[in-house]
Scaffold this motif. Sequence first.
Motif: not given
Lengths: 300, 207
Positions: B161-170, B172-180
Amino acid sequence: MAYRWKNTLTHEDVTPKSAFLNRRQIMAGMAGLGLASIAPKGQAATDLEPTPLDVITQYNNFYEFGTRKDDPAKYAHQLTTKPWAVTIDGLVDHPGDYAFDDIMSQMTIEERIYRFRCVEAWSMVVPWNGFELKDLLDLAGVQSSAKYVAFETLYRPEEMPGQRAPFLEWPYVEGLRLDEANHPLTLMATGIYGDPMPKQNGAPLRLVVPWKYGFKSIKSIVRITLTDKEPPTSWNKSVPSEYGFYSNVNPQVDHPRWSQASERPIGGGFFAKRIPTLMFNGYEEEVAGLYEGMDLRKFY
Amino acid sequence: MDRLNRYIRKIPGWLLYLIGTAYPVWLLYAAFSGDLGVDPVKAMEHALGKTGLQVLVAVLAISPLRRFAKINLLSWRRALGVIGFAYILLHFLVWMVLDVQILSQVWADIVKRPYIIVGMVSLMILLPLALTSNNWSVRKLGARWRLLHKATYGAVLLGGVHYIMQVKSFQYEPYVYLAVIVGLIALRRLPKKGIKQARKPSRPRPA
């Protein structure tokens, strides 16, 4: 009209060519020495770290080529910038397509050494070459009803791989209030360090508004539209709570996710110290008047 | 498969720790040699955070791998967990000391910025897990040890979640991590029929 604004930063604040040619040794040396003792003179007054050319060309945001800082340098070579024309339309007397070469033949190119402050809290000092935006707008004849200027970046996903992903809504758009656009500091940059604009930095021509966060300085411009309404801007559309229309550099107004009170000069190596961010990025004297009476917390 | 598992067991823990140590050492070397680019601090900060997350995701994958693919990496779990934690700790230290630098600012960020709060909570969860990763703690805590170390799932989830929150704009990569991560946690929830025997050596083995 060229030369309306005089540099206060000089070439003393920029890395000399001999230094940026062997930057690696210098960086290694700096790291060893605990740094900065070899900084050029003139820095004490302004607290500036010099920014070498290879740093300026290897580290920046240009999401059209990808979201990593080294993506622009990696992929921008695919971009064709010849021929190039800028469509100027909207509330102007002479709308039309202005060929880049024709524009250049009518402009006086001068050097402007500006601080560059990214909204991500890193900074550089860049010796731009270019002409004032006002000179280009005068060429097109701005009508009295115009209040804003809208800008648009090239949309060409086959050459700009980042545009094949929905990082942002493409094409990238930006905007200024007309008085901001006419300000003598507002530059249409066509080069860096005396050479034509590198593709990764927004060739062949880009905006430079030194008192605003870097994303306002839209790159590889293909359209300029004069309007009477505040135009939409890409980052504002994407995350309105984080990026406003004005986006003036302001150390007192934090980004929701980080402080804007200080910045990290890029190119200073591993132990580079943060420096305080200046109001309007150090151009307060020149531009504060544009925002008199405005609540800069509200109009961030 | 049994042969593969035998080979896996032969790889001693100290070798994993050695490899794990080599990475930050290489990062440090690369930072000074210029291989990390012109902003080595951010590059190192992001590399440590991301690699730390990857190692911890690998830790989460160990029990599903054993259950569904019969690959037994259990003997690596402790070392990988400790290495992943060490990377996350270094990630935090680089952020604090080299990136933000100013201590009052560090504190202000920790209490004020949601993505940093999430990251800090994750690190705070990992800390007692790392401290109790020794045999003595396993013995001392007994059944509670297993319960305590289930917190790994929460910590890694927060890391994603931390990874998704810190990137700018949309992106893919952090969402792939969260999905895994979510997928690996969900796999645990699958009904466990007929695998009781396979679970027998449930005590973590000393590496």
